[in-house]
Design a protein around this motif. Structure first.
Motif, short mmCIF file in Angstrom:
data_model
loop_
_atom_site.label_atom_id
_atom_site.label_comp_id
_atom_site.label_asym_id
_atom_site.label_seq_id
_atom_site.Cartn_x
_atom_site.Cartn_y
_atom_site.Cartn_z
N LEU A 50 -7.65 -2.26 -6.44
CA LEU A 50 -6.54 -1.76 -5.62
C LEU A 50 -6.59 -0.24 -5.47
O LEU A 50 -7.09 0.47 -6.35
CB LEU A 50 -5.20 -2.11 -6.28
CG LEU A 50 -4.60 -3.48 -5.99
CD1 LEU A 50 -3.34 -3.66 -6.80
CD2 LEU A 50 -4.30 -3.66 -4.51
N GLU A 51 -6.03 0.23 -4.36
CA GLU A 51 -5.79 1.66 -4.20
C GLU A 51 -4.45 1.93 -4.88
O GLU A 51 -3.46 1.27 -4.57
CB GLU A 51 -5.72 1.96 -2.69
CG GLU A 51 -5.79 3.42 -2.34
CD GLU A 51 -7.07 4.08 -2.84
OE1 GLU A 51 -6.96 5.23 -3.28
OE2 GLU A 51 -8.16 3.45 -2.79
N ILE A 52 -4.41 2.86 -5.83
CA ILE A 52 -3.15 3.11 -6.55
C ILE A 52 -2.61 4.49 -6.16
O ILE A 52 -3.36 5.45 -6.09
CB ILE A 52 -3.36 3.09 -8.08
CG1 ILE A 52 -4.15 1.86 -8.51
CG2 ILE A 52 -2.02 3.13 -8.80
CD1 ILE A 52 -4.61 1.92 -9.95
N ASP A 53 -1.31 4.54 -5.90
CA ASP A 53 -0.71 5.82 -5.53
C ASP A 53 0.02 6.47 -6.69
O ASP A 53 0.13 7.68 -6.77
CB ASP A 53 0.26 5.61 -4.36
CG ASP A 53 -0.49 5.11 -3.15
OD1 ASP A 53 -1.29 5.87 -2.60
OD2 ASP A 53 -0.30 3.92 -2.77
N MET A 54 0.55 5.62 -7.59
CA MET A 54 1.29 6.18 -8.72
C MET A 54 1.19 5.26 -9.93
O MET A 54 1.20 4.04 -9.79
CB MET A 54 2.78 6.35 -8.33
CG MET A 54 3.65 6.84 -9.47
SD MET A 54 5.34 7.16 -8.96
CE MET A 54 5.18 8.77 -8.24
N VAL A 55 1.08 5.88 -11.13
CA VAL A 55 1.05 5.11 -12.36
C VAL A 55 2.14 5.65 -13.29
O VAL A 55 2.20 6.85 -13.54
CB VAL A 55 -0.32 5.24 -13.07
CG1 VAL A 55 -0.31 4.48 -14.38
CG2 VAL A 55 -1.43 4.74 -12.18
#
Lengths: 159, 381
Positions: A50-55
């Motif tokens: 997945l492309e992740i924007d925030m963790v």
């Protein structure tokens, strides 16, 4: 700014109560795609596809601590915004995280939902701005390369 | 800061006294003052040690020589047991002495600290720090440690509760806004929205119920431990006492150490729940500390030959054979920091008071089993 598409947020905490609570607040107030994980290892596996924007990650976890996990995220997804959730009121670890791991913010338990939402909103805005900026830089570079091509063509035509 | 040290010093049951190189008393604790027949520690200050000690003249001189040699060599002296004659009571006592230099005198001169412990004297009135007060200290140390972990443990469910309460308020506000429309279309949209919100509300309620129960359970365990002061005995289900001890150590085990339960049928026993919890906690905390990486602790209970037993087995480092004999001795510890050497000593006394005993079996690198055995049925008397 480009159309605010659905952004992907990962939440990692070994306590199910915290995980569900955070997920519900974020899905209630935002339209983002929320994924929750009880273990950082699980999150790392899912993160590959997945492309992740925030963790948002808890600090104290059995398999791997939050700092270690966020450091891995930094290597794999350098553009994802990293937020540390800490149970101890221990500023020391939070400061260490900001310095060494380069996190965006830390949130202390128990948190205030308004603060949490503001941090998430600002973090995602930063993420989008940087993404836009990168796109603009790419466009500029492409345009510059085109210009150079044209210039050499013009030069050739004259020489 | 100094006040804290004074309180700390007075809590110590060994006779402790600080003198300068001339033997003039600078500080001493209550235990020492009582030992030398003075009303308070302050009264001893600036008196000469040789004048207050109730020993024979030769003994006092010999001790003075030892103090001077410590001052000159700057090396501590400790010895097994030395006999002293108390001239006022015409009796002999055995003292274990520790004499060590303390570099804090003015002008670089050294002060000397003397610590005496009575080995046996047959006169309990002389020992000021009785077993009871030692137990108090140990209990406070243990409680302090537990409370620190406990407050963290409670914070997690409480965080969830606060978050969800706020979320519920938000949901309700949103739901309220939905009912302001009149058209059918808007009502249908609202219906969809309502069921979505109801799901969230339901889940929030569920989480809060679980989290609330967790808080209650943890507070209950704490209450039982704090109840140590109560001398009251009651009918206890061993499993319940063990379960609350396990809740209290949860923050130390988490996923690192697996807790395996093998509870057999045991009759209720009559005992003080606080004291019994203290025994289980002491042994469990030792077990946790013996496991360095991952491991397991097995707790089993049962009834054998009309005796109730609880055995606690860890997969830790084990206890060297030379330490096994000393395990229940007062003051014996191998813990690098924070060990008072009182945990097992007190645990053993609590169980013996109840007519039982504690057995230990240990293999290096494999683990240790503590077996607490006591007679089934009601305590006699």
């Amino acid at each position: 700014m480009s159309e605010p598409a659905k952004l992907v947020i990962f939440i990692v905490d070994d306590e199910e109560t915290i995980l569900t609570s955070l997920k519900n607040v974020l899905s209630f107030e935002t339209d983002h795609e929320i994924h929750t994980f009880l273990s950082p290892l699980e999150a790392l596996t899912k993160g590959e596809e997945l492309e992740i924007d925030m963790v948002i990650s808890d600090y104290m976890m059995p398999d791997m601590d939050g700092l270690e996990y966020l450091l891995k995220v930094k290597e794999i997804k350098p553009d994802a915004i990293r937020i540390l959730l800490t149970g101890y009121a221990d500023k020391e670890n939070a400061i260490k995280a900001i310095n060494e791991v380069g996190i965006y913010q830390y949130i202390e338990k128990p948190w205030n939902n308004d603060d949490l939402l503001l941090i998430v909103k600002n973090g995602l805005e930063k993420r989008l701005l940087i993404r836009d900026l990168k796109e603009k830089i790419d466009e500029l570079e492409n345009a510059f390369a085109d210009l150079r091509g044209i210039r050499s063509k013009i030069l050739k035509a004259f020489v | 800061m100094e006040e804290t040290y004074k309180i700390l010093l007075d809590r110590i049951s060994s006779f402790t006294v600080l003198v300068n190189y001339k033997g003039v008393i600078l500080h001493c604790n209550k235990a020492f003052a009582t030992f030398v027949d003075l009303r308070s520690a302050d009264e001893a200050v600036s008196k000469n040690l040789t004048d207050v000690l109730p020993f024979s003249t030769e003994e006092v001189h010999a001790l003075k020589d030892v103090i001077q040699s410590v001052a000159v060599s700057n090396k501590a002296v400790a010895d097994a047991a030395v006999e002293y004659h108390l001239h006022r009571q015409e009796k002999t006592i055995q003292l274990v002495r520790k004499i060590f230099p303390v570099p804090m005198g003015q002008g670089g001169s050294r002060n000397i600290c003397l610590v005496f412990e009575i080995l046996s004297d047959g006169n309990p009135g002389l020992i000021c720090g009785t077993e009871e007060s030692l137990g108090e200290i140990e209990k406070k140390v243990a409680l302090g440690n537990l409370l620190r972990g406990f407050s963290h443990e409670v914070k997690t469910p409480l965080s969830a509760i606060f978050c969800n309460l706020d979320l519920m308020a938000r949901c309700i506000k949103k739901l309220g806004g939905l009912f302001s429309g009149e058209e059918e279309e808007r009502f249908l949209a609202a219906h969809k929205e309502i069921s979505k919100q109801m799901d969230i509300l339901n889940e929030s309620m569920e989480v809060n119920q679980i989290a609330g129960k967790q808080v209650m359970q943890r507070i209950q365990s704490l209450k039982e431990i704090v109840g140590v002061d109560e001398e009251r005995e009651s009918e206890l289900d061993l499993k319940e006492v063990l379960d609350s001890a396990i809740v209290l150590i949860h923050h130390l085990t988490r996923d690192r150490i697996q807790i395996r339960l093998d509870y057999g049928d045991t009759p209720n026993i009559t005992a003080n729940s606080g004291k019994l919890s203290q025994v289980f906690l002491n042994i469990l905390i030792n077990a946790i500390e013996a496991i360095h990486e991952k491991g397991a602790i097995t707790i089993s209970t049962g009834l054998k030959n009309e005796q109730v037993f609880v055995s606690i087995t860890d997969t830790g480092e084990g206890i060297p054979p030379e330490h096994l004999k000393q395990l229940f001795n007062q003051g014996f510890t191998t813990k690098k920091c924070g060990g008072t050497g009182l945990g097992l000593f007190i645990s053993n006394n609590i169980i013996r008071e109840r007519g039982g005993h504690i057995e230990v079996e240990s293999r290096l690198e494999e683990g240790t089993t503590f077996r607490i055995v006591f007679p089934a049925g009601k305590k006699t008397g």
